[in-house]
Design a protein around this motif. Structure first.
Motif, mmCIF file in Angstrom:
data_model
loop_
_atom_site.group_PDB
_atom_site.id
_atom_site.type_symbol
_atom_site.label_atom_id
_atom_site.label_comp_id
_atom_site.label_asym_id
_atom_site.label_seq_id
_atom_site.Cartn_x
_atom_site.Cartn_y
_atom_site.Cartn_z
ATOM 1 N N LEU A 44 -8.164 13.485 34.913
ATOM 2 C CA LEU A 44 -7.712 13.023 33.601
ATOM 3 C C LEU A 44 -7.077 14.147 32.790
ATOM 4 O O LEU A 44 -6.176 13.905 31.985
ATOM 5 C CB LEU A 44 -8.871 12.393 32.840
ATOM 6 N N TRP A 45 -7.541 15.375 33.004
ATOM 7 C CA TRP A 45 -6.950 16.511 32.321
ATOM 8 C C TRP A 45 -5.466 16.635 32.690
ATOM 9 O O TRP A 45 -4.636 16.967 31.863
ATOM 10 C CB TRP A 45 -7.701 17.786 32.700
ATOM 11 N N PHE A 46 -5.164 16.378 33.957
ATOM 12 C CA PHE A 46 -3.797 16.532 34.434
ATOM 13 C C PHE A 46 -2.936 15.291 34.219
ATOM 14 O O PHE A 46 -1.719 15.350 34.396
ATOM 15 C CB PHE A 46 -3.788 16.916 35.912
ATOM 16 N N ALA A 47 -3.543 14.173 33.853
ATOM 17 C CA ALA A 47 -2.763 12.957 33.609
ATOM 18 C C ALA A 47 -1.945 13.132 32.337
ATOM 19 O O ALA A 47 -2.432 13.648 31.337
ATOM 20 C CB ALA A 47 -3.684 11.748 33.478
ATOM 21 N N SER A 48 -0.702 12.702 32.396
ATOM 22 C CA SER A 48 0.158 12.736 31.215
ATOM 23 C C SER A 48 -0.111 11.489 30.384
ATOM 24 O O SER A 48 -0.984 10.691 30.721
ATOM 25 C CB SER A 48 1.626 12.755 31.645
ATOM 26 N N HIS A 49 0.659 11.306 29.350
ATOM 27 C CA HIS A 49 0.487 10.089 28.555
ATOM 28 C C HIS A 49 0.697 8.882 29.457
ATOM 29 O O HIS A 49 1.584 8.868 30.305
ATOM 30 C CB HIS A 49 1.439 10.077 27.360
ATOM 31 N N VAL A 140 4.973 8.816 34.692
ATOM 32 C CA VAL A 140 4.599 7.634 35.480
ATOM 33 C C VAL A 140 4.282 8.029 36.921
ATOM 34 O O VAL A 140 3.259 7.621 37.479
ATOM 35 C CB VAL A 140 5.726 6.568 35.429
ATOM 36 N N ILE A 141 5.138 8.819 37.530
ATOM 37 C CA ILE A 141 4.926 9.220 38.925
ATOM 38 C C ILE A 141 3.690 10.105 39.036
ATOM 39 O O ILE A 141 2.835 9.902 39.903
ATOM 40 C CB ILE A 141 6.174 9.924 39.489
ATOM 41 N N GLY A 142 3.561 11.078 38.142
ATOM 42 C CA GLY A 142 2.388 11.946 38.167
ATOM 43 C C GLY A 142 1.099 11.186 37.926
ATOM 44 O O GLY A 142 0.090 11.413 38.597
ATOM 45 N N ASN A 143 1.121 10.266 36.968
ATOM 46 C CA ASN A 143 -0.076 9.476 36.683
ATOM 47 C C ASN A 143 -0.457 8.593 37.861
ATOM 48 O O ASN A 143 -1.645 8.405 38.132
ATOM 49 C CB ASN A 143 0.133 8.619 35.432
#
Length: 176
Positions: A44-49, A140-143
Motif C-alpha cells: 500500500l505504501w507503493f500504491a499510487s492514487h 493504474v498499471i502500477g496499482n
C-alpha cells in the motif's frame, strides 16, 4: 511503479510469506496474518492514487483478481492437516509452492518491466483512448501490480485459515 519498487514489493512478499511457510509449520493466527501485516503496508505504501472510475478501476480490479487467483493456486499446493505426532494443525509446504510463488513474482516483475520498456506506449495509448487520464496511466498499471500482490497475500492467508479450520474438525492427519 519503478522496477526497484516492484523488486522491493516482490522480495518482501517472498521473504515474509514463502520462506516462513516452507517445511512443516504449525498453523497459528500470527503465521496466517504475518504476510498481510508486513506485506500489506509495504504494498500500500507503493500504491499510487487509486483510480476509482472507468477502465482505470477495471484494470486495478483485474490486478487484484489475478492476485487472488494466483494465491488460490499457491494454496492448492499446500497440504494442511493434523500432525500425527502432536495433533496440531500444520501445513506441509515444499518446492512446488516455492516455485509457484517465485513464478508469480517473476511474472509481476516482467509485467512491470514490460510496461516500462516493451509495451508501455501501446498500453498507455489504449488506456488513454478508453478514458483513462494521461496523468493516471502509470498509477493504474502500477496499482494493478501492487493489488495483485495484495490479492495473492489475502488468498494465501484466507486459504490456509479455512483449510486449517476444516482440518481441526476432521480426522485428516499428515504423516511426517
Amino acid at each position: 511503479m519503478s522496477l526497484t519498487t516492484a523488486l522491493v514489493v516482490n522480495a518482501a512478499m517472498i521473504l515474509t510469506t514463502v520462506l516462513a511457510d516452507l517445511g512443516v509449520r504449525r498453523v497459528a493466527r500470527g503465521r496466517v496474518l504475518r504476510p498481510l501485516l508486513i506485506g500489506g503496508p509495504i504494498a500500500l505504501w507503493f500504491a499510487s492514487h487509486v483510480v476509482t472510475h472507468g477502465l482505470g478501476l477495471a484494470v486495478e480490479a483485474a490486478g487484484a483478481l489475478a492476485g487472488l487467483l494466483l494465491g488460490l493456486g499457491a494454496v492448492a499446493l499446500a497440504r494442511v492437516g493434523r500432525d500425527e505426532a502432536t495433533g496440531e494443525v500444520v501445513t506441509r509446504i515444499g518446492a512446488g509452492y516455492l516455485a509457484f510463488w517465485t513464478g508469480a513474482c517473476v511474472l509481476r516483475f516482467v509485467v512491470g518491466y514490460g510496461a516500462q520498456h516493451w509495451f508501455g506506449q501501446q498500453w498507455g495509448t489504449w488506456l488513454f483512448l478508453h478514458g483513462v487520464a494521461g496523468d493516471d496511466i502509470a498509477a493504474v498499471i502500477g496499482n494493478a501490480v501492487v493489488f495483485s500482490v495484495l490479492g495473492m497475500l489475502l488468498a494465501r492467508s484466507a486459504g490456509i485459515a479455512l483449510r486449517a479450520r476444516s482440518a481441526r474438525t476432521t480426522g485428516f492427519a499428515l504423516a511426517r
